[in-house]
Scaffold this active site. Structure first.
Site, PDB file in Angstrom:
ATOM      1  N   HIS A  68      46.878   3.890  18.344  1.00  0.00           N
ATOM      2  CA  HIS A  68      45.565   3.439  17.873  1.00  0.00           C
ATOM      3  C   HIS A  68      44.599   4.622  17.893  1.00  0.00           C
ATOM      4  CE1 HIS A  68      41.719   1.399  17.659  1.00  0.00           C
ATOM      5  NE2 HIS A  68      42.379   0.377  17.150  1.00  0.00           N
ATOM      6  N   ASN A  90      43.919  -7.372  18.247  1.00  0.00           N
ATOM      7  CA  ASN A  90      43.845  -6.306  19.247  1.00  0.00           C
ATOM      8  C   ASN A  90      42.611  -6.572  20.111  1.00  0.00           C
ATOM      9  OD1 ASN A  90      43.588  -3.945  20.687  1.00  0.00           O
ATOM     10  ND2 ASN A  90      43.156  -2.641  18.907  1.00  0.00           N
ATOM     11  N   GLY A 138      35.253  -1.289  13.636  1.00  0.00           N
ATOM     12  CA  GLY A 138      34.048  -1.720  14.341  1.00  0.00           C
ATOM     13  C   GLY A 138      32.739  -1.391  13.637  1.00  0.00           C
ATOM     14  N   GLU A 144      44.584   2.004   9.430  1.00  0.00           N
ATOM     15  CA  GLU A 144      43.232   1.734   9.929  1.00  0.00           C
ATOM     16  C   GLU A 144      42.345   2.950   9.690  1.00  0.00           C
ATOM     17  OE1 GLU A 144      43.016  -1.479  13.137  1.00  0.00           O
ATOM     18  OE2 GLU A 144      43.578   0.364  14.156  1.00  0.00           O
ATOM     19  N   SER A 200      37.441  -3.693  10.670  1.00  0.00           N
ATOM     20  CA  SER A 200      36.385  -4.634  10.252  1.00  0.00           C
ATOM     21  C   SER A 200      36.888  -5.833   9.450  1.00  0.00           C
ATOM     22  CB  SER A 200      35.283  -3.891   9.479  1.00  0.00           C
ATOM     23  OG  SER A 200      34.613  -2.984  10.337  1.00  0.00           O
ATOM     24  N   GLU A 221      41.645   4.905  18.749  1.00  0.00           N
ATOM     25  CA  GLU A 221      40.841   5.054  19.974  1.00  0.00           C
ATOM     26  C   GLU A 221      41.622   5.813  21.038  1.00  0.00           C
ATOM     27  OE1 GLU A 221      39.780   0.925  20.478  1.00  0.00           O
ATOM     28  OE2 GLU A 221      38.444   1.071  18.750  1.00  0.00           O
ATOM     29  N   LYS A 229      41.684  -5.074  22.719  1.00  0.00           N
ATOM     30  CA  LYS A 229      41.144  -3.868  23.365  1.00  0.00           C
ATOM     31  C   LYS A 229      40.846  -4.182  24.841  1.00  0.00           C
ATOM     32  CE  LYS A 229      39.627  -2.400  18.878  1.00  0.00           C
ATOM     33  NZ  LYS A 229      38.750  -1.588  18.067  1.00  0.00           N
TER      34      LYS A 229
HETATM   35  P1  PGA Z   1      37.780  -4.044  14.335  1.00  0.00           P
HETATM   36  O1  PGA Z   1      38.906  -3.182  15.083  1.00  0.00           O
HETATM   37  O2  PGA Z   1      38.453  -5.195  13.660  1.00  0.00           O
HETATM   38  O3  PGA Z   1      36.852  -4.488  15.428  1.00  0.00           O
HETATM   39  O4  PGA Z   1      37.121  -3.133  13.352  1.00  0.00           O
HETATM   40  C1  PGA Z   1      40.172  -3.002  14.502  1.00  0.00           C
HETATM   41  C2  PGA Z   1      41.032  -2.162  15.401  1.00  0.00           C
HETATM   42  O5  PGA Z   1      40.526  -1.249  16.073  1.00  0.00           O
HETATM   43  O6  PGA Z   1      42.257  -2.371  15.476  1.00  0.00           O
END
Ligand code: PGA
Length: 255
Positions: free
Chosen positions: A99, A13, A178, A172, A217, A101, A15
């Protein structure tokens, strides 16, 4: 005869990162994937504007492309939005929906996520439906309740009716995205097992065709321990998917 589990799936992803200059990373990734057959399917989800240039690079390779979100409708007066059909037309085979976010920044509800997943299926895309508890919900011991509710409401009715629809659930934990913090392998196994049981309850035998992948992560340094767990069908990778060598290391950590 019990249905065979699909191959594992590792999704990058991106982003809101990347420009056409990132084509160099995609070329490297395609080259690395060409050297040795990975034990999983490999997808990157760049910003939608990069699908057409990346499609020129991944053609005929093991790398597949996906979108990061889609609108529930095919077309219409929805400034700034992109439909599942448009993603498909631009070269996507997959799309991430729900997601955390987006759930947070755009107040996307489970119902909206279900509509987006339905749109993805309608367009012939493979939806990757994200669910996950917040730190507060986790600390209060509500993780399984939250996940069960999200799962029930974020999956479209179409899934119950469409016998061959393939889809993926991405677990997730919001607190793991993150942050460098991840649940223990035992916790991941337990939660994925619960998600699979909930899917079986809803979809019966058809649930065997779906995957439950982990996100939050995931890095080259912890991928082996997570991705080879029996209940883990792959990973949704954010930060570590931007660099081809890091992402390939995650892909090849699957035995
Ligand atoms: P990350 O993000 O691997 O940077 O923690 C995962 C995600 O948001 O899908």
């Amino acid at each position: 005869m019990p249905a065979r589990r699909p191959p594992k799936l590792v999704v990058g992803n991106w982003k809101m990162f990347g420009t056409r200059r990132s084509s160099a990373e995609v070329r490297t990734l395609v080259r690395l994937l060409g050297l040795k057959r990975p034990h999983c399917e490999v997808v990157i989800c760049p910003p939608a504007v990069l699908l057409p240039p990346f499609r020129q690079i991944n053609r005929g390779s093991r790398l597949k492309l996906g979108g990061q979100d889609c609108h529930p409708l095919t077309q219409g007066a929805h400034t700034g939005d992109i439909s599942a059909e448009m993603l498909k037309d631009a070269g996507a085979g997959y799309v991430i929906v729900g997601h955390s976010e987006r759930r947070e920044a755009y107040r996307e509800t489970d119902q909206m996520v279900a509509q987006k997943a339905q749109a993805a299926l309608r367009a012939g895309l493979h939806p990757i439906v994200c669910i996950g508890e917040t730190a507060e919900q986790n600390e209060a011991g509500h993780t399984l309740d939250v996940l069960t509710r999200q799962l029930e409401r974020s999956l479209p009715d179409l899934l119950d009716a469409t016998e061959h629809a393939a889809f993926t659930i991405a677990y997730e934990p919001v607190w793991a995205i993150g942050t460098g913090r991840i649940p223990s392998p035992a916790q991941i196994e337990e939660i994925h097992g619960e998600i699979r049981r909930a899917l079986q309850k809803r979809l019966g035998l058809q649930a065997a065709k779906s995957r439950v992948i982990y996100g939050g992560s995931v890095k080259a340094s912890n991928a082996r321990a997570i991705l080879n767990l029996a209940e883990v069908d792959g990973a949704l990778v954010g930060g570590a998917s931007l660099k081809a060598t890091d992402f390939a290391a995650i892909v090849y950590s699957i035995n």
